[in-house]
Design an enzyme around this catalytic site. Structure first.
Site, PDB file in Angstrom:
ATOM      1  N   ASN A 144     -15.286   4.877   4.098  1.00  0.00           N
ATOM      2  CA  ASN A 144     -16.282   4.602   3.059  1.00  0.00           C
ATOM      3  C   ASN A 144     -17.289   5.727   2.837  1.00  0.00           C
ATOM      4  OD1 ASN A 144     -15.036   2.228   2.497  1.00  0.00           O
ATOM      5  ND2 ASN A 144     -16.414   0.959   3.708  1.00  0.00           N
ATOM      6  N   TYR A 195       0.860  -1.185   0.000  1.00  0.00           N
ATOM      7  CA  TYR A 195       0.000   0.000   0.000  1.00  0.00           C
ATOM      8  C   TYR A 195       0.895   1.233   0.000  1.00  0.00           C
ATOM      9  CZ  TYR A 195      -4.426   2.397   0.985  1.00  0.00           C
ATOM     10  OH  TYR A 195      -5.558   3.163   0.908  1.00  0.00           O
ATOM     11  N   ASN A 198     -22.556  -2.882  -3.874  1.00  0.00           N
ATOM     12  CA  ASN A 198     -22.873  -3.387  -2.523  1.00  0.00           C
ATOM     13  C   ASN A 198     -21.684  -3.263  -1.567  1.00  0.00           C
ATOM     14  OD1 ASN A 198     -21.660  -5.413  -4.153  1.00  0.00           O
ATOM     15  ND2 ASN A 198     -22.062  -6.900  -2.527  1.00  0.00           N
ATOM     16  N   ARG A 202     -21.887  -7.838  -8.596  1.00  0.00           N
ATOM     17  CA  ARG A 202     -21.424  -9.092  -9.196  1.00  0.00           C
ATOM     18  C   ARG A 202     -22.591 -10.054  -9.340  1.00  0.00           C
ATOM     19  NH1 ARG A 202     -18.541 -11.937  -5.670  1.00  0.00           N
ATOM     20  NH2 ARG A 202     -19.083 -10.348  -4.134  1.00  0.00           N
ATOM     21  N   MET A 247     -11.112  -4.037  -7.682  1.00  0.00           N
ATOM     22  CA  MET A 247     -11.387  -5.362  -7.122  1.00  0.00           C
ATOM     23  C   MET A 247     -11.058  -6.497  -8.082  1.00  0.00           C
ATOM     24  SD  MET A 247     -14.903  -4.963  -5.008  1.00  0.00           S
ATOM     25  CE  MET A 247     -15.078  -3.826  -3.621  1.00  0.00           C
ATOM     26  N   LYS A 281     -17.908  -6.298   6.979  1.00  0.00           N
ATOM     27  CA  LYS A 281     -16.470  -6.307   7.193  1.00  0.00           C
ATOM     28  C   LYS A 281     -16.210  -6.264   8.693  1.00  0.00           C
ATOM     29  CE  LYS A 281     -15.701  -1.349   6.976  1.00  0.00           C
ATOM     30  NZ  LYS A 281     -14.877  -0.268   6.465  1.00  0.00           N
ATOM     31  N   GLY A 319     -10.991   1.982  -6.690  1.00  0.00           N
ATOM     32  CA  GLY A 319     -10.607   0.628  -6.331  1.00  0.00           C
ATOM     33  C   GLY A 319     -10.433  -0.199  -7.588  1.00  0.00           C
ATOM     34  N   ARG A 357     -24.260 -13.416  -8.921  1.00  0.00           N
ATOM     35  CA  ARG A 357     -24.076 -14.584  -8.029  1.00  0.00           C
ATOM     36  C   ARG A 357     -24.520 -15.848  -8.760  1.00  0.00           C
ATOM     37  NH1 ARG A 357     -23.296  -9.657  -5.742  1.00  0.00           N
ATOM     38  NH2 ARG A 357     -22.865  -9.751  -3.519  1.00  0.00           N
TER      39      ARG A 357
END
Lengths: 394, 394
Positions: B172, B88, B198, B221, B301, B386, B299, B223
């Site tokens: 966030n 990081y 989400n 995403r 991901m 989280k 981000g 599922r």
């Protein structure tokens, strides 16, 4: 943009056949002051050689708010070709006002013209004035046109300028000028980096930067002939380039160290990159940029897209922007006029050199095939110069 | 940032051995008001399970301009893990001030703490105040810390707030807030589009947008379990999402039509995209954006880079920017304080819901291995919630 071309219609095919096979040797003014004019026009998108035709028609005397223009110089820009091919987002105006039976567009977007007559209600423009186009899409590959002054920007002082200089200022020098001024607030001594540095925009950027005290790192294509590469490096240095490297050198792992050494051990930051090439070369450039820098893309000569590593965006705050002088001109006509006047002043003072051009003479008797060949020729790679139609005193 | 931790040094290995094998069952204040504290600390970069150790030391009484903090809640953010792994860009502070023989860093960047004592020259802060960290790199995975107030932002009104709410507002919700406010001037009724909808940031963006009258197109995403996909879609709609689609749906050729229909036949424009996924999904999103839009990446991901078509940049003037809340916070501490206060007001008024969290209790007797397991667990994919350390009244 609205065109108001008063024309005396002639059929498309008849004059084409006549003009390309039996050129009229001398333009004549018809009765009642009608102007005979010729245009490089197209009715369908396609390769210039397949769709362009030299088309003749006549223009009625200028009246009310109309002015009649005689073109002096109109460049052949790569974007003009793409426009004819139908792959350019800025579409030309197809109309029947140039005396063609089918909707027809005139090629070319940039150029300078002289006002040869003005209607009675025209204000601020007069016979003898030089004008450039306010926006793209006008159709500048023609000997004459008639329009209202809202489509024109007057060159306030044409003294000491050649038509070629005035006719090529709107696209490349303006692009370089705005990219250096509108994205990152550069100060004297600050660095920027650019690829395609020997292009029209690149050369303009080198010269403007030099005048404003900015320092430039310039990337050119590696030539198979080493002496040609060296000659180009020297040519750009003569224009004011601080550092010139080939793309091969810029993609080499030594690049960072070369840049570090050039920028006082990395203590001087590079915060602006100009990109007209695309592909992995842009990643090399991005790696030597300071935090909060901007990469401005105005072309994609390699046809390869730019790949953006997320880390550079998030953690170094590198922004990737685009610049299109057509959009900018449409949105900022007054600024465009100022930018053009500023560059032309520099030209007049001998501080700004033209890009090398291939002059293509367009006389009244020049054959259509010669003109079309010059357009098609612009497709063949990136020449050192570019074609410009320079009109005879028709 | 400078830490001024007054510590009563104990060796690193001795307390580690003691704390992880024979936990002390009750914290005790030593003589002269020294605080016993525990930290999740590391001396070398690596996987959290390999390098994190629960380390005990003591803190001297707060004097002069020092305050002693008792942590209440500290989340485990993915960035915290990357920081421990050494990948990081924001590096932690390695020092010997927490009583370790080797330079040691404390994990965690976000959290809320209570001031339990303040030195005589401390101004504007007092015992009982809740504070969050002004900048990342503080090290929030610890029961206590001592610092000067320049490293802290006070929560002016803690009434009606849980530690968990106050401790998770800096990253966030602030990220979502600033991305919606600082890139494109959105008005009521305007659209934006986001992927990773989400995620903590995504949920915050949905809720803030709803409050401000913006409309959101949200991509999640796909599922394998269709009912799980539907449940997630409904969950986000309950938060205020206007449209929720899967990445599969967004990559399908029907996507343009779906968006066109949603935006009143395409007459309503989408001018902002938020991206935390990367890859080709971003190209799908870019295609439905209006001219002059901005794509903000915060981000990656999917770990796939974003590819930028030159045409979108040049002719549609789409800009690709990055956002990193750490950089923003460092540069704008006062704005950060205001943003945090605004979100906390919304929380208090019941207008802003927490992201689902997995509370990890950190009592005085909690074993190091349990805490480390919770950190390591955050590495395993993207959970619905989280982890957040919630500290007992140690």
């Amino acid at each position: 943009m609205s065109f108001r071309l008063s024309t005396c219609s002639t059929s498309l095919r008849a004059p084409l056949a006549r003009l390309t096979t039996t050129p009229v040797t001398r333009r004549h003014l018809s009765a009642y002051g009608y102007e005979q004019t010729k245009t490089l026009a197209f009715t369908n998108y396609g390769e210039p050689k397949d769709v362009l035709r030299l088309h003749g028609h006549s223009i009625s005397p200028a009246h009310k708010d109309l002015v009649t223009l005689r073109f002096l110089a109109s460049p052949i820009n790569p974007a003009d070709i793409n426009q004819i091919q139908g792959v350019y987002p800025s579409k030309p105006t197809f109309s029947t006002t140039i005396g063609a039976p089918e909707p027809t567009a005139v090629g070319g977007n940039e150029g300078v013209a002289e006002i040869i007559s003005a209607g009675g209600s025209v204000k601020g423009f007069q016979r003898g004035d030089w004008v450039i186009m306010r926006s793209p899409g006008f159709g500048t590959w023609r000997t004459h046109a008639q329009t209202t002054t809202e489509n024109l920007l007057k060159i306030e002082d044409k003294s000491g300028l050649t038509p070629l200089q005035a006719g090529t200022v709107s696209v490349n020098p303006c692009t370089a000028y705005r990219m250096l001024k509108d994205f990152v607030p550069l100060k004297e001594g600050d660095w920027f980096i650019q690829n395609g540095a020997n292009s029209g925009v690149g050369r303009a950027a080198i010269q403007l930067a030099k005048l404003w005290g900015y320092r430039s790192i310039n990337i050119i294509r590696d030539r198979s002939d080493a002496s040609a590469t060296e000659a180009m490096k020297q040519e750009l240095k003569n224009l004011g380039a601080d550092i010139v490297l080939t793309d091969k050198e810029a993609m080499d792992k030594s690049f960072r160290n070369v840049i570090k050494e050039a920028t006082n051990g990395g203590r001087e930051q590079i915060s602006l990159a100009l990109n007209c090439v695309g592909g992995k070369l842009v990643n090399s450039m991005a790696k030597v940029l300071a935090d909060n820098s901007r990469i401005v893309t105005y072309g994609a000569m390699s046809r390869e897209p730019v790949t953006v590593p997320a880390g550079l965006q998030i953690f170094k705050n590198i922004s990737y922007d685009g610049f299109w002088v057509s959009r900018w001109s449409d949105a900022n006509p007054e600024e465009k006029k100022k930018t053009v006047e500023h560059v032309l002043n520099l030209v007049r003072e001998g501080k700004f050199k033209d890009t090398p051009f291939d002059e293509v003479k367009w006389e009244w008797e020049t054959k259509g095939e010669e003109l079309i060949k010059a357009v098609q020729g612009t497709l063949e790679g990136f020449r050192s110069g570019k074609g410009v139609f320079v009109f005879g005193k028709t």
